[in-house]
Every structure is written in C-alpha cells, then in structure tokens.
Design a protein around this motif. Structure first.
Motif, PDB file in Angstrom:
ATOM      1  N   GLU A 189      36.524  -8.771  74.026  1.00  0.00           N
ATOM      2  CA  GLU A 189      35.930  -7.853  73.057  1.00  0.00           C
ATOM      3  C   GLU A 189      35.267  -6.654  73.718  1.00  0.00           C
ATOM      4  O   GLU A 189      35.305  -5.534  73.211  1.00  0.00           O
ATOM      5  N   LYS A 227      37.659  -3.630  74.896  1.00  0.00           N
ATOM      6  CA  LYS A 227      38.255  -2.823  73.828  1.00  0.00           C
ATOM      7  C   LYS A 227      37.195  -2.268  72.875  1.00  0.00           C
ATOM      8  O   LYS A 227      37.519  -1.705  71.834  1.00  0.00           O
ATOM      9  N   GLN A 228      35.933  -2.457  73.260  1.00  0.00           N
ATOM     10  CA  GLN A 228      34.799  -1.807  72.613  1.00  0.00           C
ATOM     11  C   GLN A 228      34.591  -2.219  71.157  1.00  0.00           C
ATOM     12  O   GLN A 228      34.087  -1.451  70.337  1.00  0.00           O
ATOM     13  N   SER A 229      35.003  -3.433  70.827  1.00  0.00           N
ATOM     14  CA  SER A 229      34.839  -3.876  69.450  1.00  0.00           C
ATOM     15  C   SER A 229      33.385  -4.106  69.086  1.00  0.00           C
ATOM     16  O   SER A 229      33.048  -4.205  67.904  1.00  0.00           O
ATOM     17  N   ASN A 230      32.512  -4.175  70.084  1.00  0.00           N
ATOM     18  CA  ASN A 230      31.089  -4.416  69.806  1.00  0.00           C
ATOM     19  C   ASN A 230      30.221  -3.244  70.265  1.00  0.00           C
ATOM     20  O   ASN A 230      29.056  -3.404  70.544  1.00  0.00           O
ATOM     21  N   TRP A 231      30.822  -2.052  70.336  1.00  0.00           N
ATOM     22  CA  TRP A 231      30.095  -0.890  70.848  1.00  0.00           C
ATOM     23  C   TRP A 231      29.598   0.049  69.755  1.00  0.00           C
ATOM     24  O   TRP A 231      28.981   1.059  70.043  1.00  0.00           O
ATOM     25  N   GLU A 275      30.504   2.218  65.869  1.00  0.00           N
ATOM     26  CA  GLU A 275      31.601   2.926  65.213  1.00  0.00           C
ATOM     27  C   GLU A 275      32.103   4.147  65.970  1.00  0.00           C
ATOM     28  O   GLU A 275      33.258   4.542  65.840  1.00  0.00           O
ATOM     29  N   ASN A 328      35.626   4.703  69.168  1.00  0.00           N
ATOM     30  CA  ASN A 328      36.992   4.420  68.734  1.00  0.00           C
ATOM     31  C   ASN A 328      37.977   5.414  69.332  1.00  0.00           C
ATOM     32  O   ASN A 328      39.060   5.626  68.807  1.00  0.00           O
ATOM     33  N   GLN A 388      41.868   0.212  72.690  1.00  0.00           N
ATOM     34  CA  GLN A 388      41.177  -0.217  71.477  1.00  0.00           C
ATOM     35  C   GLN A 388      41.705  -1.553  70.963  1.00  0.00           C
ATOM     36  O   GLN A 388      41.292  -2.013  69.913  1.00  0.00           O
ATOM     37  N   SER A 389      42.626  -2.160  71.708  1.00  0.00           N
ATOM     38  CA  SER A 389      43.201  -3.438  71.300  1.00  0.00           C
ATOM     39  C   SER A 389      43.504  -4.261  72.538  1.00  0.00           C
ATOM     40  O   SER A 389      43.536  -3.748  73.664  1.00  0.00           O
ATOM     41  N   ARG A 390      43.765  -5.543  72.334  1.00  0.00           N
ATOM     42  CA  ARG A 390      44.123  -6.402  73.460  1.00  0.00           C
ATOM     43  C   ARG A 390      45.479  -6.006  74.039  1.00  0.00           C
ATOM     44  O   ARG A 390      45.714  -6.147  75.240  1.00  0.00           O
ATOM     45  N   GLU A 427      34.826 -14.737  70.443  1.00  0.00           N
ATOM     46  CA  GLU A 427      35.866 -15.176  71.361  1.00  0.00           C
ATOM     47  C   GLU A 427      35.485 -16.413  72.163  1.00  0.00           C
ATOM     48  O   GLU A 427      36.248 -16.837  73.025  1.00  0.00           O
TER      49      GLU A 427
END
Length: 1016
Positions: A731, A734-738, A740, A743, A748-750, A852
C-alpha cells in the motif's frame, strides 16, 4: 541619454556635519566636505547635478592607542586615511598638510569586524507554505535554461541582488561590523555570496567583491519541488550535482545549455561556505567535500564543542555563532520535567565553544548570525571571553581570520596602508565591559554609535552664576557616564547629562534644600556657557571654567572568577560517558553459554575475550590480567542483531519524492546521539540494520551499525560488510494511504509497482553498456551493483502475490532478493522463497493493523523456519527492539520452535541474512566479542541484560546504569539551582518546552517543510 543625476553633493553633506570631536564647527564642515567629496569623486561614471567638487578627504587620528591587528598594539599612534583607505598607521605616521586632525587621546582604534555569515541587503528566500492539498511537483518551475532541481540555485549572484539598506546597516555597524559576506539564504546550492561594506553609499561602491564565496546548505529553502524531502535526499542531490557538473564540463554538447551547472563549475574557484545545523551536519558536509576535493568553510550550529577532535579533523575554518542558548525557566517543576539534561548542559557549556576551538587550534570566526537582537553581540563575545576565549583570539576571529578565509585580507581585517578605512573608535579596550564603541568608520565614512563620552569632560571647574554666585564643582565618573559633585564643607551630589555638546546641570546648594539650580548650556573647548533658573525660579546666566583634570585612580581589575561547568558527555546525553570506555580483555566465568553453534548450550563455562574477539571457550580458563566477571547463575548469549531498524537517524527515514531513490544513503544521516542506542543496549542489542522506509518501490541504501555508544557516526558503521538497499511493496509504495493529492506519482497500482522494477533494471542494464564519457548516475550505479550481486535487497512486503512478483522480476534479471522483511504472508510462499534463495525478517505476532496484513498468523515465522527459510524476528520499532529476546520466545510459545532456534532468530539468523555470520551471531572462537550476559534464561520475560559487550567493550552495565541515574539526578539538581539563580538575578528566561525525539518507522514521511506522520 545620461543616467539619473547623483544627489547634490552638499545635500549629502548636511547629514554629516554634526561632529562631536571637539574643535570648531568650520573645521568639522571642512572634514565632512572632504569625506563626502571623495565619495562623489570615486564614482567617475556618474554625472553630477550641480558644481563638481572633486576634493580628496584626508583625516589624521592622533594620540590614539592603535590596535592595527590582534598582534600589534601601538601607543600614542596616528592613523591617516585618505579617500576611504588607510594611508599610514603608527607612532611616527606623517600628518599631511591637508589632513583634518582628530585628537583621539584616551581612545582606542581597532579594525572594524568582518562577519562571514549574513544576508544583509538581499531579499529573503520566499518559503512557500507546505500544503497537503497541492499536487506533487517533480521538476523545477524556475523558467529558463536552468537545472532540473529548484533547490540548486548556483546561478544566483548575490552581487546582482544586493541593495544598500541604511537602517539594517546601522544596526549591524552598532555591533562593530564594517564588512559582511552576504548570501541569499535559500536553497541547497545558494549561488555566490558578495563581500560588502556597511557604508551608506551606492551599491557599486559598497561591494568589495561581487563573487567572494559560493554558499551551500542542506535546506532546500523556498523550493516547492518534492525532491528532496529528507536530509539524506539533500546530501544525495549535492553529491549527484557535483558529478553532473564534472560531466557537463567535459560533455557540454550532451546537455545543451545548463546555467545552473555552468555556474556551479565557475563557483568552485571561490571559497566554499557551508551552513550546518549542528556537529553531525558539520561532519556530513565535510565528508561530501572530501569526496570531491572541496574544503568547506563551515558555519556551525553552536554545539560543535561537544566533538572537538572530529571538528579538528575536518581541517575547516569555522564560523561560530554566539547566539548562546538562553536560560530556561525551571521554577515550575511540572514545566521543568520537559527540559532534558542535555538542554541544561548545553545552556551552561555553549558559551565555552570559542575557547574550546582556540584551545584545539581550530581556526574560527565569530558571527552575529542567529541573534534575535544584534545588540547582544559584543556582550556575548565578552561572555565567551569569560568562558576562556582570549581577547587576542576574539579580535582575530572578528578581523583577520574571516578576511583571510575569503582571501580578502588585502582589503579588510587590519589597519595597514592600502586597506579600506574600516575601523572602530572606542573609549577603552574593546572587550572590557565598561568600554563604549563611539564610532564606526566604514570606507572612510564616519558613523556615530554613541556620541556621549567622546570628549572627556571630567575635571574640576569654577562655576560662576550671574548675579553673584560662585561654586566649585568636580565632574568624575567615566567619559560616557560622568557624575557631578558640588564642593562645599559638605560635598553635595548633583546631576549632569551630556548630549553631544549640550549639557544640563542640576545643583543642590544645601543638604536640606528642596530646590536645585537648573542650568543648561553648551560645552566649549575650555569654557562652558549657558542659562538657567535659580532655586527661586529666576533666570540666570552661567559660565564654567576648567581648572584642572582629576587624576584617575588606577583601575582595579578584579581577577575574574574561573567559570566552572559540568563534564562533557559522549554522547551529549545524561547516559553518556565522561570518558569513552576502552576495549579490554574480559573473562566471563561459570555462565550458561548459548553458543548458537553445534556445541549448543554449555553449562558452567568460561569465555575469554581478547582484542575484541572471542579467544577461548571452556572450563576453568585462566585470563591473566583480564577483567573477571562472575557469570554464575547467569546466561551468556551472542548479542541480538535487529535486522530491521530505524533508530539513530536524522531528519527523515523516507526520501518519498520519487519512485526510485537508490542514490540516497542511510549512512549519510546517522545520529550517534540517539538515546535509543543506549536503550537497546540495555535490551541486549549489539547491532542494528538501519533501513530506508517503505515510501517507494526502490528506496535508499541501508547501513549496518554496531551500538558503540558514544562513538561518532563513522565509528558506528560496520565495515567490510556487503552493502544492502531497501525495496518495498504494498500500500505504501502505490500511495494508497497518502491522501487524495497523491494521485500523480507513478506507480498508483500494484501492476505499476512491477513496471517500476522492470523499467529501473532495464535502464540500469542499458546504463552499464554505455561507453566512456557517460554521465555517472548514482541511482543507476546502485542498481547495477544489484545486478552483479554486489548489493543486496531487503524488501518490505506483506502479500503473497507481490512477493511472487518481485522474485519473478529478480529471476528475469538474474539477481536474488536477499530478504523479505515484514512478510506476514510468508507462510503462503515459503517453498518458493526457499527455491529462490530468499530469507525472511518478520514480526512475531503483529497483524490486523492495516488491510494488507489481515491474513497474518502467529505461526508465520515457525512455518518459514521449518521449510528451511533463514528466518529472523525484527523490530521496525525503537521500543520493540529492547525486548527482541521476548519476541523470539513467542515462536516457542505459539509454534513449538526449539529454544535454541528461537534465540537464533534474533542472533545468528539475522547475521546470516546480513552476510556477517562469519563475524557475529554466535559464540565461537575468532568471532567478534559481541555478547550479552543475562540475569536469567534469555527467552524469559524476567531476563535482564546485566552487561552488553560490543567488540570487547562493556557498552552497557546495569550496575553502572544505577550510578548514572544518581549522576543524572545530581547534575539536574545542580543545573536547576544554577538556572534558578539566573532567574533570581533578573536574567531573561525562556519557557520550558517539550522537545520531541526523532523516532521513525517504515511509513513515516517527512513532507515538504514539516514532519508529518502517515499511517504510523
């Protein structure tokens, strides 16, 4: 078309006529005309609005005590200046016929000071407020043919930006300065600094040297660009820019025009000035300089005295601030608990820094930088003298040393013919508390600092008051603070106030008199005259005739009481050593020895340590002169090795600004003062693998250290080990917890994470194939090392699909992932890891703290171990590392792992993962003497590390720790009383404030201009 006209010469003169030197007004007017006329004459390309008056200004200052430089003091000497420069200086100096003569009897003349660190006359760097709502910025937004990074501003020319600021110049002149090196305080590479005087004149005349030095720092300043966002990123950017500039110089056609690199190369011919924040920054800057053959002049932060040997080893000239820390208000014990012992000791010891540098023969200058009020400068220099700095060295540090460092000693720094007429006139020896700086002459222009006290009016006078009263008065005191007495059968004290040539007197005529004579008038060459009112309020006229001087009593110079301070600690912390411990031969007797070798556990066994190595293991060993430690009833194990740690780091664990930052190095940002080193020694840890964080797929290079408490950063490092680097999955990357706004940065994805790896190693392979003349890229250098098994990967990981993905990428490029760390789904892919040759560093029982890790189980470590994967238990946490022995014990409790194998998970197995098992991780003859003597079974929750030994040095001793706690209490009590005494004396104090420790985890981000925590 002609340029704008100069201001009329006479209009310029009107401000300079009022002169408090004695003599006639016409003489003063003439002098002012000469001085200003010379300034106008010097600007030959400027037209004159009015009648040209190309006169030369010449002044002779006679009968002065002339301090030409720190080594040369001349009595009854004359200083002659003409056209803003020194013509002659000495007892026998000839006085030109056209000179205006100024009698300086009783006065001292010194060279004006030179400040090597200032931003005078330059615009501030406009620091943009950091906002999490703003999108990331990857490239510089500076328009023009400049470099890619906005913090590299080597093209900035302070001389072109400089503007005379009369108000600021006046404040700085009052502190005694006549010349400053001024830079724009903005950026990592700040461009050139200009050497300028503090004269109120046109910029072209005030600038001595347009490009006098090149300036640098670790602070990116006003740059809104993401990179760098950490200290290690700033250092990496500096290092890469040095390389890029060298390449650009040899291959300009490949880059086109790059004004930043072009200026960088030009600036290398200048003196190099580096701003640092503290003693460790000094060593970081010096190390970068050494890599590229650059000797920096280093502006210190104020605590360099704590590491004098290291400072001396830099061979640098230092610029030392005198903004000593203020006293702290510790009266309220609730507030006082926030004040660390280190803060208290720094308050007490910091004023001794210049003296410490002098004692060590380290060249240094003094600067007013950092003072909230520059009026404190001379007082703080005098305070440094009270703490042991000699007056001669203080003057040298303010004159010759800074001028010499800038190769400008031919212009400023002493009073010799040909140099600028920059000098101070004082009422006495400069560094005496009662001495007043009267005037500061800059480029031959006079600036009054304190008018009162120029003329010594002390003496006996006959005062005649019309009608019919005559009094005898004595004026004593000091020239700048005279006192008045009326001489009668009973001597009466009156009052006198002097401003320039104006004087006011208040005279009592009797002890019981309620009203005084009140007089005002003008001080003449010998007689005073004026008007006033008598005791009844009637107008009177008066004159005072000088009768005789009053002989001063010889000044009684009291021997200053020697200032005593506490001891230096190494590190500068309550638990630091007063003297670093030395390696010694040690014989540990009758312990239960956990060898981690085929011999297993040995009961009632002795271990002999010699020269920092395990020398013998057996029973009834003879140690000779070795120190004997009784291990009866205790357990001896190899020292714990934390395979995944983030202790002892400064200003950021993540360079989170780009997807690939393989060029950054944890080794650049070690913080030996971190108390967590000591705390972890108390838990039996002897070595830690310090990792970059997990903010990007390819992070920075890691560093293995031994916990050598009190040593400097270089001495912490384990030498001769295979270098490692941090990768990450999941996570975070890919900055999913950074938030909004994040982006934009790829990935941005695995799926994108995989492509980052493929692209990075494809570029590295292509880079390696390039021929001579290629641009050296530190990022790709590290990746090429991985391709050749010269650098090894520790990868932050959780989910089985990603673990498989990275092993597949590694197989495709023919390298191996050395260690998967965290790896809480390792039990799902343990067979594949073994086939690939990967090891594991994991948590004992962390789970469910983010999405995860939902499938984490407490049997994970045991399953990987049973499959044959080399498995370690690590911390990723400064607190958990203190009880890694207990974390290892959990695998015994949860999954039935044997006690010996469990202990290996925090000793021998991490040593294997880090390729140092030939040196550490077990007790075997020839290995490093990194051992822990436990009070109980090492996997027991009751076990305490009694002694932790690193390389044969007892770095932690629980009995000594108890003594340290008493020492801390006594030292705090002593310093508290001293601080309370300062408050009682009326010394300004500052409020006690909590200082946050720098403690990092994988996910911690240092964003923009503040420290922000993401998903901690």
């Amino acid at each position: 078309m002609k340029r704008a006209f100069e201001r009329p010469v006479l209009a310029q003169l009107s401000r300079r006529v009022a002169f408090a030197m004695g003599g006639h007004r016409s003489k003063l007017m003439l002098m002012a005309l000469l001085m200003a006329g010379s300034a106008a004459y010097a600007q030959e390309t400027y037209p004159v609005n009015g009648i040209a008056s190309p006169r030369e200004g010449c002044v002779a200052f006679t009968h002065a005590t002339l301090v030409k430089d720190a080594q040369t003091t001349l009595n009854n000497a004359t200083l002659v200046i003409r056209n803003g420069k020194v013509v002659d200086a000495g007892p026998n100096a000839a006085i030109p016929k056209d000179a205006v003569v100024v009698d300086c009897k009783g006065k001292y003349i010194y060279p004006s000071f030179v400040d090597l660190y200032s931003s005078y006359g330059l615009p501030d760097g406009k620091r943009s407020p950091f906002s999490w709502n703003a999108p990331p910025q990857f490239l510089s937004n500076t328009k023009g043919a400049y470099g890619w990074n906005q913090a590299i501003r080597s093209e900035v020319n302070a001389g072109a930006l400089f503007n005379v600021d009369e108000k600021k110049a006046a404040n700085i002149r009052e502190a005694g300065f006549g010349t400053v090196l001024t830079q724009q305080e903005d950026g990592i590479a700040r461009g050139t600094a200009a050497l300028v005087t503090l004269a109120d004149t046109k910029e072209n005349l005030a600038i001595i040297r347009e490009k006098a030095a090149a300036a640098y720092s670790f602070d990116k300043g006003s740059s809104t660009q993401n990179y760098p966002n950490s200290l290690m990123g700033s250092i990496a950017l500096l290092r890469q820019t040095f390389l890029d500039a060298q390449w650009y110089k040899s291959q300009p056609a490949k880059e086109g025009v790059n004004l930043s690199l072009q200026a960088w190369n030009e600036n290398l011919q200048l003196p190099q000035l580096f701003l640092t924040a503290d003693k460790w920054d000094v060593l970081r800057a010096d190390k970068v300089g050494d890599e590229f053959g650059v000797q920096f002049i280093i502006k210190g932060g104020g605590n360099e005295y704590q590491r004098i040997p290291e400072m001396a080893a830099t061979k640098a000239t230092f610029v030392l601030p005198v903004n000593f820390p203020g006293a702290i208000d510790v009266e309220d014990p609730t507030d006082a608990r926030f004040v660390s012992l280190a803060e208290m000791k720094n308050w007490e010891m910091a004023p001794g820094q210049p003296a410490a540098f002098e004692k060590a023969n380290i060249p240094f200058c003094l600067t007013a930088a950092g003072l909230k009020d520059i009026k404190q400068f001379l007082g703080n220099v005098r305070k440094a003298i009270e703490y042991g700095l000699t007056e001669q060295k203080a003057l040298e540090a303010l004159t010759k040393t800074p001028a010499t460092a800038l190769k400008a000693y031919d212009k400023v720094g002493s009073l010799e013919p040909g140099k600028l007429a920059n000098f101070l006139i004082t009422s006495g020896p400069l560094f005496r508390e009662q001495t007043v700086v009267l005037q500061n002459w800059v480029q031959g222009n006079r600036y009054v600092i304190k008018e009162d006290g120029w003329n010594d009016i002390r003496g006996s006078y006959t005062l005649s008051i019309t009608p019919g009263t005559t009094l005898n008065i004595d004026i004593k005191g000091t020239p700048s603070a005279p006192t008045l007495s009326v001489i009668q059968p009973d001597t009466l004290s009156g009052r006198i106030d002097v401003t320039d040539k104006l004087v006011t007197l208040s005279l009592p005529l009797s002890k019981k008199g309620r009203n005084n004579l009140r007089l005002s008038g003008l001080i003449g060459a010998g007689n005073w005259t004026g008007t006033g009112v008598d005791t009844a309020g009637n107008p009177v006229k008066w004159t005072a005739v000088f009768v005789k001087a009053i002989a001063d009593k010889p000044a009684v110079v009291k021997e200053a009481a020697a200032i005593t301070t506490g001891e230096l600690y190494y590190p500068f912390n309550g638990y630091g050593w007063e003297k670093l411990p030395q390696q010694q031969d040690i014989l540990i007797k009758n312990a239960t020895v956990w060898t981690n070798e085929k011999e297993g556990r040995l009961e009632n066994t002795d271990v002999l340590i010699k020269g920092g190595k395990i020398a013998q293991i057996g029973k009834n060993l003879a140690g000779g002169n070795a120190r004997v430690i009784d291990g009866t009833g205790k357990h001896l194990s190899a020292g714990i090795i934390d395979e995944h740690s983030h202790i002892a780091l400064s200003r950021g664990v993540n360079e989170a600004s780009q997807a690939v930052t393989a060029e950054v190095r944890i080794a650049d940002v070690l913080n030996p003062d971190d108390v967590n080193i000591y705390r972890q020694l108390s838990g039996g840890v002897t070595a830690s693998h310090l990792l970059h964080g997990s903010a990007n797929p390819i992070g920075g290079q890691s560093q293995l250290i031994k916990l050598r408490w009190g040593q400097n950063a270089e001495a912490l490092k384990v030498t001769g080990w295979d270098p490692f680097i941090k990768f990450a999955l999941g996570e975070n990357v890919k900055q999913s917890n950074w938030g909004e706004r994040n982006n934009v940065r790829f990935p941005q994805s695995r799926m994108g994470v995989e492509q980052v790896y493929v692209d990075a190693f494809t570029r590295a392979r292509d880079y390696e194939k390039q021929g001579p003349g290629k641009r050296r890229d530190l990022e790709l250098d590290a990746l090429v090392e991985i391709l050749h098994q010269q650098r090894f990967i520790t990868c932050h990981s959780y989910v089985q699909s990603e673990i498989n993905m990275l092993m597949h990428v590694a197989d495709s490029f023919h390298f191996r992932v050395n260690t998967f760390t965290h790896i809480l789904e390792g039990y799902k892919v343990a067979d594949k890891m073994k086939a690939h040759g990967a090891g594991a560093g994991t948590f004992a029982d962390w789970w469910a703290y983010k999405m995860e890790v939902q499938d984490a189980i407490p049997y994970n470590a045991a399953i990987m171990h049973n499959v044959g994967v080399v498995t370690a238990i690590n911390s990723d946490d400064a607190e958990m590392a203190r009880r890694l022995n207990q974390e290892a014990a959990k695998s015994v409790r949860y999954a039935g792992v044997s006690e010996d194998d469990a202990l290996k998970m925090v000793t021998l197995n991490p040593a294997k993962l880090l390729h140092v098992d030939n040196r550490m991780g077990s007790i075997r003859v020839g290995k490093d003497a990194d051992v822990v003597l436990w009070s109980d079974h090492p996997l027991s929750i009751y076990a305490k590390a009694d002694k932790t030994i690193v390389d044969g040095i007892v770095e932690f001793d629980r009995e000594y720790d108890l003594q340290l706690r008493k020492r801390i209490a006594a030292e705090r009590s002593r310093l508290t009383q001293k601080l309370l005494g300062e408050k009682k004396k009326g010394t300004p104090t500052q409020k006690a404030a909590f200082t946050r420790e720098e403690m990092y985890h994988c996910e911690d981000l240092q964003g923009g201009h503040q420290h922000d925590i993401v998903n901690k």
